[in-house]
Scaffold this motif. Sequence first.
Motif: not given
Length: 204
Positions: A102-112, A38-41, A71-74
């Motif tokens: 905020f999403r632009r700078y944080t979502e990739n790190d949160l996904r990781a 779900l989160i993806g590579p 994903l919207a909940r995560l």
Amino acid sequence: MGRSTGMFESLKGGGAAIALDEIEISILRSLAVQMLELIGPGEPEPAEDADPLAALFAADGPTEPPSDPALARLFPDAYGSPDGAGDEGVDPVELKARAAEFRRYTENDLRARKREDALALVRSLDALTPAGDGAAVLELTGELALRWLGGLNDLRLTLAARLDITEDDESAALFRLPDDDPRKPMVMAYLWLGGLQESLIETL
């Protein structure tokens, strides 16, 4: 440690442990693998001669919330709902712009981080060696215990989204579903994960 509660118990010296049978291990592993899908590579590793500064700017994340409800909940908006509800005096357009930035700078790190939590669940479950009765003891110490806390929480959030459960829903209603309801297995998994998460928090 015993198997009486089916929940986490304290380890001497710190940490937590739980006895899991083969079915429980299989369910947890399957859910964690689905979470990874779900989160993806992750982002590809930059080339050795890549410009670090260019790589930093290239790693900007998305600015819009995910369309998938799970994903919207995560990965929720950081500043409340898009229409500005609950943020009196803030222009909805400004609120949406703040959330996007905020999403632009944080979502990739949160996904990781969430990806690493799910991977930690899979790896530690794969390392278990069931005994003759088909059970194995999972021991969590240090950072691994925190990874499990994060992973269990993400699994519950995902199932809650799939079941359309909100914070205001009473879990008691979930127990009343008839056995032939197709949601029943997912509901039972959701409730079980809640018990695991609660017992791990209390134990730590």
